[in-house]
Scaffold this active site. Structure first.
Site, mmCIF file in Angstrom:
data_model
loop_
_atom_site.group_PDB
_atom_site.id
_atom_site.type_symbol
_atom_site.label_atom_id
_atom_site.label_comp_id
_atom_site.label_asym_id
_atom_site.label_seq_id
_atom_site.Cartn_x
_atom_site.Cartn_y
_atom_site.Cartn_z
ATOM 1 N N THR A 49 0.912 -1.157 0.104
ATOM 2 C CA THR A 49 0.159 -0.104 -0.098
ATOM 3 C C THR A 49 1.001 1.339 0.046
ATOM 4 O OG1 THR A 49 0.080 0.497 2.447
ATOM 5 C CG2 THR A 49 -1.446 -1.497 1.538
ATOM 6 N N CYS A 50 0.311 2.482 0.023
ATOM 7 C CA CYS A 50 1.210 3.651 0.063
ATOM 8 C C CYS A 50 1.759 3.918 1.273
ATOM 9 C CB CYS A 50 0.105 4.795 -0.269
ATOM 10 S SG CYS A 50 -1.161 5.109 1.006
ATOM 11 N N ARG A 52 2.911 0.909 3.428
ATOM 12 C CA ARG A 52 3.615 -0.198 3.782
ATOM 13 C C ARG A 52 3.834 -1.193 2.633
ATOM 14 N NH1 ARG A 52 1.984 -2.031 8.405
ATOM 15 N NH2 ARG A 52 0.714 -0.315 9.010
ATOM 16 N N SER A 118 -1.895 1.427 11.464
ATOM 17 C CA SER A 118 -1.785 2.628 10.629
ATOM 18 C C SER A 118 -1.646 3.703 10.911
ATOM 19 C CB SER A 118 -3.416 2.244 9.880
ATOM 20 O OG SER A 118 -3.830 1.224 9.312
ATOM 21 N N GLU A 123 -8.230 3.011 10.834
ATOM 22 C CA GLU A 123 -8.586 3.169 9.626
ATOM 23 C C GLU A 123 -9.267 1.820 8.830
ATOM 24 O OE1 GLU A 123 -7.143 2.504 6.397
ATOM 25 O OE2 GLU A 123 -5.332 1.990 6.783
ATOM 26 N N PRO A 124 -10.399 1.708 8.250
ATOM 27 C CA PRO A 124 -10.877 0.484 8.058
ATOM 28 C C PRO A 124 -10.632 0.050 6.582
ATOM 29 C CG PRO A 124 -12.482 2.342 7.371
ATOM 30 C CD PRO A 124 -11.118 3.033 8.023
ATOM 31 N N ALA A 203 -10.980 20.860 -5.765
ATOM 32 C CA ALA A 203 -10.874 19.495 -6.288
ATOM 33 C C ALA A 203 -9.574 18.802 -5.830
ATOM 34 C CB ALA A 203 -11.070 19.609 -7.861
ATOM 35 N N GLY A 204 -9.268 19.141 -4.796
ATOM 36 C CA GLY A 204 -7.915 18.546 -4.179
ATOM 37 C C GLY A 204 -8.179 17.160 -3.592
ATOM 38 N N THR A 206 -8.346 16.430 -0.298
ATOM 39 C CA THR A 206 -9.389 16.378 0.748
ATOM 40 C C THR A 206 -10.716 16.269 0.114
ATOM 41 O OG1 THR A 206 -7.949 17.717 2.016
ATOM 42 C CG2 THR A 206 -10.151 17.751 2.556
#
Length: 433
Positions: A49-50, A52, A118, A123-124, A203-204, A206
């Site tokens: 993942t980003c 790990r 995490s 976080e799910p 439109a970033g 967040t």
């Protein structure tokens, strides 16, 4: 069985290095093939993942004692392969890698899947990523008899543990990111997202998270206002959800329709003034309106909350909510850690029983094969007319000798290592028999 977890994560390495050791689908297939060809493991699961990259190796031929030369040599081979496939210097990589074996590896996997390791506690999304990693390995090994039974059992137990944690604790109940806190606030004020009109400003990243959350919870009418229409259109396509695109100059049109406004831009100037909100409320006949300003500096005039039927919140308000929620999650995390420990011990109890059953089964199979072999030889000798008493004597002698050889070696090894508990168990078994 020996399980080795080899990994790198947000705690041990920079985002730049984490990017270098990531596995895309093509590299994952190459890695699985190489591990099989080099006999590094019976099975392996690759989680990337980003935040790990972790590999869970299973090798039942390696001794579980970490200090043994065989174990250390295997671990070094796994490390060298990992460095080579990513073409990285061993020194740079070794400083950031962690190794965990057996109980520690299983416990780590369960903590990861439950969101306890995490960047954002609880976080799910990580559970889904662990499941995808497991299924990718399952698909790969399908052509070769399937993924190893014991590694499969570990992951199934891990998924069950994560489900228990979600069911029995509140670790995922409270929002701990600005985007989710903003949407959670909207849910507290309005019941049905499907009937509401949303205006997202920016439109970033967040706003993308906000939009995803809104869509997941039933939002159907979303407007998005951004400095460049192209960026807003790309976001709409990425989320596969039609949105009404507005320019920043058309913000008033959006405000006149919006029940909920969530803004997060990098603008140095206020984009939504109090007078704009007043005009919008006149058009809306003063129906309740929620304004959430996530931007720093502010996008929405702080005096907008003085307008009738307008609820206005800033990023500071959200941070206060997040801090309270983090404290709640931390408490839930302690409960979750107890569940992980309990499930991890239960897995290794099962594993001990399984290994004992496997050992007994193999010993019985070997004994039966030996009996059949010696019996066939005895029958052949009798057919050839040899002395029956001598044939039976040889049969019984060889059978007893072979069957006692392995237990005798095991007893000698236990005596040499001072394993008094094992010797006592063996002694009790002899008395019982």
């Amino acid at each position: 069985m020996t399980i080795l977890a080899l990994g790198i994560n947000h705690k041990t390495a920079s985002v730049n290095l984490r990017g270098k050791v990531a596995f895309d689908e093509q590299k994952r297939q190459l890695a699985l093939t190489q591990i099989q060809q080099q006999h590094l493991a019976e099975s392996v699961v690759i989680l990337s993942t980003c935040n790990r990259t972790e590999l869970y190796f299973h090798n039942s031929d390696i001794t579980p004692q970490e200090e043994s030369e065989e174990n250390q040599a295997w671990r070094e081979r796994c490390f060298e392969w990992f460095a080579n496939i990513h073409q990285l210097e061993h020194t740079e990589l070794r400083e950031c890698l962690y190794f965990k074996q057996n109980m520690q590896a299983a416990q780590h996997l369960m903590r990861v899947a439950c969101g306890l390791d995490s960047l954002i506690l609880g976080e799910p999304q990580i559970l889904g990523q662990v499941k995808q990693a497991y299924h990718a390995s399952e698909d790969f090994y399908q052509a070769n008899g399937g993924i190893s039974t014991k590694l499969s059992r570990l992951f199934q137990r891990t998924f069950a543990t994560a489900k228990r944690v979600r069911t029995e604790t509140d670790i995922g109940a409270s929002a701990v990111s600005v985007a989710y806190a903003a949407c959670g606030l909207a849910r507290q004020i309005f019941d049905n997202f499907g009937k509401l009109r949303f205006l997202l400003v920016g439109a970033g990243e967040t706003i993308e998270l906000v939009a995803r959350y809104l869509i997941q919870h039933g939002a159907k009418n979303i407007m998005i206002a951004n400095r460049t229409a192209q960026r807003a259109e790309q976001l709409s396509e990425k989320l596969e959800t039609p949105m009404q695109i507005l320019s920043l100059s058309a913000l008033q049109i959006g405000l006149n329709q919006a029940d909920v406004v969530i803004s997060s831009t990098g603008s140095p100037d206020t984009l939504i003034t109090q007078s704009m909100v007043k005009e919008a409320q006149k058009n809306r006949q003063f129906d309740p309106m929620l304004l959430i300003d996530i931007a720093v500096p502010r996008d929405i005039d702080e005096k907008s909350g003085d307008v009738d039927a307008v609820y206005s919140y800033s990023v500071d308000d959200l941070q206060n909510i997040i801090q309270r929620n983090l404290a709640q999650r931390q408490q839930a995390a302690e409960q979750a850690a107890e569940i992980v420990d309990e499930e991890c011990k239960a897995f290794f109890e099962w594993l001990k029983q399984q290994q004992s059953s496997d050992l007994i089964k193999r010993y019985r199979q070997d004994a039966e094969a030996l009996r059949q072999e010696l019996l066939a030889k005895a029958i052949q000798d009798l057919t050839l007319g040899r002395d029956s008493e001598k044939v039976l004597h040889d049969l019984s002698y060889k059978l007893t000798n072979h069957l006692l050889h392995a237990p005798t070696q095991a007893l000698q090894e236990m005596a040499k290592k001072g394993n008094s508990q094992g010797l006592q168990s063996f002694s009790r078994a002899l008395k019982l028999s």
